[in-house]
Design a protein around this motif. Structure first.
Motif: not given
Lengths: 219, 219
Positions: B110, A156, A172, B103-108, B48, A153-154
């Motif tokens: 807080i 953010s 991260v 699920a579509g993105r990785f937001v690392g 995001d 997955s992309p």
DNA sequence: ACCTGAACACCGTTCAAGT
DNA sequence: ACCTGAACACCGTTCAAGT
């Protein structure tokens, strides 16, 4: 395989799923976009055909050849299942956007049937009931597809502007490191494992636990 | 929460993720589409922010309140983990398109940290190492997200033209039933379990096996 | 049987210009 | 600091018309 599907596959492989438009697909076929609608009902159907074709390749390229040697007792069913999952992940990783295409829709066609049949056979040989074998194969598929979807997955937009994935992960990691450690003690301890770039080991960990659990369920 | 995010959330909830365009979002805010680009860099960034907001709600709405009672020995860690996963699935199911957004993105960020921390605490209290706890939480998240993505994915265009999902599943069942039984013996046996409309039990099966496997890994 | 041209109602994004 | 109008380069889909 129809010319349309092979053209679509080529566009996806070279330019990614997001680049696959009806206009781009028509261009690949040397035709106008409107012409496609004689062969196909909608773009949705193109994606269905794509998913079906990929599922067919899962069978020929990703299913281990020795699955039928489980029933004869030559191969342990847990090993066969592990190998199947590992191969499936490898397949989804190496064919561009395959996870998005396959996981995004449920195509209950013959291609899926041909993939499921031998895997169900492995699980039945392992001693699972027909009911549990169905649940188990579904669980494995969901895990593998979910894993690959996540790993490809992309990141953010904020931490991925043209960055390498490993660089973004370092970002991260740094962000987690900057968190107050008294508020996030467990996160601080686990940050290394959470931000590793190599997901091979992580995939195997979950898969092994899952198959252990299935194995224990049989006994 | 910014007005932009709450407007975006409203559009998604009422009309679905596919209806969320920059123009539709602008309309919701009583503004022109171009104006959004003063507040935000791109549509990607809107997604995001949406994912981050949803992750925050996962923490407040889906995380069980008694996770900290695992460390005191009042609650079994396996039960706490099961409840967390069940709640997380329920959350993803009830908030429209939440699985696709998260699920579509990785937001690392807080928000993710705040979700992971207490779950890691549960796993650590259960006896997993910091390393294994990281892998385990990842596995659980991948399984739940993968499951919900799958259960709420559109059925293939061919068998879903405005159909109820249960009707479409009946169609798949009939198609499998029409397959030559000598070629697909296992599929024939498992067809009922594979085409059930109620996925509650199926979700629990995979989750239980997974947590059993984690539990066995500790001992 | 298969394709085109033109149109319709949309997209995300940019940018000079406004207040 | 925040918004608009207009434009650019795209979308998926329809449909009369062509061969």
């Amino acid at each position: 395989m129809s010319a349309l599907v092979s053209a679509a596959l080529e566009v996806v492989e070279r330019e990614g799923l997001d680049a696959l438009s009806m206009r781009r697909l028509a261009e690949q076929l040397g035709v106008q976009a409107a012409s496609l609608y004689w062969h196909v009902q909608s773009k949705e159907q193109v994606l269905d055909l794509l998913a079906d074709e990929l599922l067919d390749r899962v069978r020929t390229e990703a299913l281990p050849a020795d699955l039928d040697r489980v029933a004869t007792g030559e191969v342990a069913w847990t090993d066969a299942l592990t190998e199947t999952a590992v191969n499936y992940r490898a397949f989804l990783r190496c064919r561009r956007d395959a996870a998005r295409i396959i996981a995004g829709r449920f195509v209950g066609g013959i291609s899926l049937a041909r993939v499921l049949e031998p895997i169900l056979g492995v699980l039945r040989a392992g001693g699972l009931s027909a009911h549990d074998a169905a649940y188990a194969v579904y669980t494995i598929i969901v895990y593998v597809q979910g894993f690959v979807l996540h790993e490809s997955s992309p990141l953010s937009a904020s931490n991925a502007e043209g960055m390498e994935r490993s660089d973004a992960l370092r970002g991260v990691k740094a962000a987690i490191g900057a968190l107050p450690e008294d508020e996030f003690p467990h996160l601080a301890e686990s940050v290394d494992a959470l931000t590793e770039a190599n997901l091979e080991e992580r995939f195997r960990f979950g898969l092994d636990r899952l198959i252990d659990g299935l194995s224990a369920h049989v006994r």
